[in-house]
Design a protein around this motif. Sequence first.
Motif, mmCIF file in Angstrom:
data_model
loop_
_atom_site.group_PDB
_atom_site.id
_atom_site.type_symbol
_atom_site.label_atom_id
_atom_site.label_comp_id
_atom_site.label_asym_id
_atom_site.label_seq_id
_atom_site.Cartn_x
_atom_site.Cartn_y
_atom_site.Cartn_z
ATOM 1 N N ILE A 66 0.778 -1.262 0.093
ATOM 2 C CA ILE A 66 -0.064 -0.046 -0.082
ATOM 3 C C ILE A 66 0.921 1.296 -0.006
ATOM 4 C CG2 ILE A 66 -1.958 1.257 1.092
ATOM 5 C CD1 ILE A 66 -2.640 -1.420 2.526
ATOM 6 N N ASP A 67 2.024 1.412 0.651
ATOM 7 C CA ASP A 67 2.939 2.205 0.901
ATOM 8 C C ASP A 67 3.511 2.532 -0.589
ATOM 9 O OD1 ASP A 67 2.701 1.003 3.406
ATOM 10 O OD2 ASP A 67 3.802 2.813 4.104
ATOM 11 N N ILE A 68 3.676 1.480 -1.339
ATOM 12 C CA ILE A 68 4.204 1.540 -2.694
ATOM 13 C C ILE A 68 3.050 2.210 -3.716
ATOM 14 C CG2 ILE A 68 4.721 0.191 -4.900
ATOM 15 C CD1 ILE A 68 6.313 -1.847 -3.011
ATOM 16 N N TRP A 69 1.934 1.972 -3.471
ATOM 17 C CA TRP A 69 0.866 2.687 -4.251
ATOM 18 C C TRP A 69 0.904 4.157 -3.824
ATOM 19 C CZ3 TRP A 69 -2.953 1.459 -7.481
ATOM 20 C CH2 TRP A 69 -3.251 0.109 -7.833
ATOM 21 N N ALA A 70 0.905 4.296 -2.572
ATOM 22 C CA ALA A 70 1.179 5.823 -2.319
ATOM 23 C C ALA A 70 2.229 6.727 -3.027
ATOM 24 C CB ALA A 70 0.944 5.870 -0.886
ATOM 25 N N ALA A 71 3.504 5.848 -2.738
ATOM 26 C CA ALA A 71 4.658 6.317 -3.432
ATOM 27 C C ALA A 71 4.468 6.500 -4.998
ATOM 28 C CB ALA A 71 5.713 5.793 -3.060
ATOM 29 N N ASP A 72 3.943 5.783 -5.558
ATOM 30 C CA ASP A 72 3.716 5.834 -6.913
ATOM 31 C C ASP A 72 3.051 7.159 -7.581
ATOM 32 O OD1 ASP A 72 5.594 3.688 -7.646
ATOM 33 O OD2 ASP A 72 3.744 2.250 -8.016
ATOM 34 N N PHE A 73 1.841 7.397 -6.676
ATOM 35 C CA PHE A 73 0.997 8.312 -7.133
ATOM 36 C C PHE A 73 1.375 9.678 -6.561
ATOM 37 C CE2 PHE A 73 -1.659 4.563 -8.454
ATOM 38 C CZ PHE A 73 -2.050 5.186 -9.602
ATOM 39 N N GLY A 75 4.394 10.219 -4.250
ATOM 40 C CA GLY A 75 5.687 10.529 -4.118
ATOM 41 C C GLY A 75 5.847 10.534 -2.552
ATOM 42 N N GLY A 76 6.306 11.363 -1.925
ATOM 43 C CA GLY A 76 6.534 11.296 -0.454
ATOM 44 C C GLY A 76 5.223 12.154 0.402
ATOM 45 N N ASN A 77 4.325 12.612 -0.701
ATOM 46 C CA ASN A 77 3.163 13.658 0.075
ATOM 47 C C ASN A 77 2.196 12.986 0.791
ATOM 48 O OD1 ASN A 77 4.697 16.033 -1.012
ATOM 49 N ND2 ASN A 77 3.674 15.475 -3.053
ATOM 50 N N LEU A 78 2.088 11.610 0.939
ATOM 51 C CA LEU A 78 0.973 10.939 1.466
ATOM 52 C C LEU A 78 1.529 9.697 2.355
ATOM 53 C CD1 LEU A 78 -2.247 11.308 1.620
ATOM 54 C CD2 LEU A 78 -2.365 9.526 0.262
ATOM 55 N N PRO A 79 2.477 9.929 3.364
ATOM 56 C CA PRO A 79 2.848 8.703 4.023
ATOM 57 C C PRO A 79 1.725 8.237 4.834
ATOM 58 C CG PRO A 79 3.626 10.884 4.988
ATOM 59 C CD PRO A 79 2.897 11.095 3.785
ATOM 60 N N ARG A 80 2.299 6.959 5.359
ATOM 61 C CA ARG A 80 1.189 6.308 6.353
ATOM 62 C C ARG A 80 1.376 6.743 7.594
ATOM 63 N NH1 ARG A 80 -0.732 0.670 6.917
ATOM 64 N NH2 ARG A 80 0.422 0.209 4.844
ATOM 65 N N LYS A 81 0.350 7.064 8.370
ATOM 66 C CA LYS A 81 0.510 7.553 9.731
ATOM 67 C C LYS A 81 0.900 6.474 10.792
ATOM 68 C CE LYS A 81 -3.286 11.036 9.051
ATOM 69 N NZ LYS A 81 -2.390 12.226 9.175
ATOM 70 N N ASN A 83 1.081 3.687 13.190
ATOM 71 C CA ASN A 83 -0.004 2.786 13.698
ATOM 72 C C ASN A 83 -1.319 2.781 12.812
ATOM 73 O OD1 ASN A 83 1.852 1.899 15.730
ATOM 74 N ND2 ASN A 83 0.946 3.273 16.961
ATOM 75 N N GLU A 84 -1.195 3.533 11.605
ATOM 76 C CA GLU A 84 -2.361 3.447 10.708
ATOM 77 C C GLU A 84 -2.610 1.966 10.163
ATOM 78 O OE1 GLU A 84 -4.446 6.445 7.467
ATOM 79 O OE2 GLU A 84 -2.182 6.245 7.347
ATOM 80 N N SER A 85 -3.707 1.449 10.156
ATOM 81 C CA SER A 85 -4.426 0.479 9.597
ATOM 82 C C SER A 85 -4.292 0.431 7.961
ATOM 83 C CB SER A 85 -5.798 -0.098 10.070
ATOM 84 O OG SER A 85 -6.677 0.690 9.648
ATOM 85 N N ASP A 86 -4.152 -0.902 7.522
ATOM 86 C CA ASP A 86 -4.075 -0.894 6.020
ATOM 87 C C ASP A 86 -5.550 -0.137 5.481
ATOM 88 O OD1 ASP A 86 -1.945 -1.998 6.088
ATOM 89 O OD2 ASP A 86 -2.534 -4.026 5.705
ATOM 90 N N ALA A 87 -6.628 -0.786 6.099
ATOM 91 C CA ALA A 87 -7.929 0.054 5.576
ATOM 92 C C ALA A 87 -7.966 1.446 5.663
ATOM 93 C CB ALA A 87 -9.091 -0.775 6.379
ATOM 94 N N SER A 88 -7.597 2.034 6.852
ATOM 95 C CA SER A 88 -7.515 3.667 6.820
ATOM 96 C C SER A 88 -6.853 4.113 5.767
ATOM 97 C CB SER A 88 -7.041 3.903 8.142
ATOM 98 O OG SER A 88 -7.012 5.324 8.207
ATOM 99 N N TYR A 89 -5.360 3.403 5.590
ATOM 100 C CA TYR A 89 -4.681 4.175 4.547
ATOM 101 C C TYR A 89 -4.952 4.138 3.074
ATOM 102 C CZ TYR A 89 0.147 5.437 2.804
ATOM 103 O OH TYR A 89 1.355 6.112 2.319
ATOM 104 N N ILE A 90 -5.638 2.966 2.779
ATOM 105 C CA ILE A 90 -6.278 2.625 1.545
ATOM 106 C C ILE A 90 -7.292 3.577 1.433
ATOM 107 C CG2 ILE A 90 -7.687 1.105 0.212
ATOM 108 C CD1 ILE A 90 -6.169 -0.953 1.273
ATOM 109 N N ALA A 91 -8.226 3.896 2.303
ATOM 110 C CA ALA A 91 -9.121 4.914 2.270
ATOM 111 C C ALA A 91 -8.758 6.509 1.776
ATOM 112 C CB ALA A 91 -10.186 4.841 3.371
ATOM 113 N N ARG A 92 -7.774 6.665 2.532
ATOM 114 C CA ARG A 92 -7.108 7.945 2.274
ATOM 115 C C ARG A 92 -6.411 8.089 1.099
ATOM 116 N NH1 ARG A 92 -2.999 10.359 5.122
ATOM 117 N NH2 ARG A 92 -1.942 8.755 5.757
ATOM 118 N N ILE A 93 -5.893 7.270 0.278
ATOM 119 C CA ILE A 93 -5.229 7.008 -0.615
ATOM 120 C C ILE A 93 -6.487 7.512 -1.932
ATOM 121 C CG2 ILE A 93 -4.138 5.642 -2.447
ATOM 122 C CD1 ILE A 93 -2.520 4.423 -0.248
ATOM 123 N N LYS A 94 -7.552 6.655 -1.728
ATOM 124 C CA LYS A 94 -8.651 6.751 -2.655
ATOM 125 C C LYS A 94 -9.241 8.183 -2.693
ATOM 126 C CE LYS A 94 -10.210 2.040 -2.563
ATOM 127 N NZ LYS A 94 -11.445 1.039 -2.182
#
Length: 228
Positions: A66-73, A75-81, A83-94
Amino acid sequence: MATGDQNDILSRLQSYLPRGWFGDWSESPIVGAVLTGVASVFAVTYTLIMFVWAQTRLATSSGGWIDIWAADFFGGNLPRKSNESDASYIARIKVALFQQKATRPAMISVLTQLTGRAPIIFEPNRPLDSGCLGANTGVNSFCGVARMGSLACPFSALITAYRPLVSGGSAGAAYCNAAAISALNTPLSQSYTGSLADEVSVATDDDIYAAINATRPVATNIGVAITN
């Protein structure tokens, strides 16, 4: 027996062999052992294939992918918080992927989704935000919303953004809520004290600034006030 596990693949391999060659499988332990070994390897391969397939879609990806997805789209502007869960991070990326940009409704939408609280946006050059002089009753009258605007301030806005409501820390509120002074003599472990360090917020001030910068139109002058 699930699709792709060792037993499933073993039964498939057995079905491909002519029935008359080996008789009942209980009577052919050597052939059964060979097929079981092959099925074991194929089951691991199938598991890896299914894992790789899942990572090709954001909704089914997991862990560091998921972190790779965020980095691809982003860069470093949307890092994982932290202790953030996978579901929460995916929701923020969407949200970031499909978020509208460059308009006032888009700014309100992104800040509301980020903080859970709608911002106040004031554009000095927008009559609906400031009103006008001389309306209805004469030159000396003012009809508006108690803020003076100016046509000399195009492409400008003042945004009041609200921090998300925090959770986790009582900030000593339990002292105020105690039923009696004697209740405060109980051990501290009974939660009559709290610490601001225990508070958890879903968005920091930096997150709010980043959201505004990512949403605002280019060549605009934006002033931001962040408050509780």
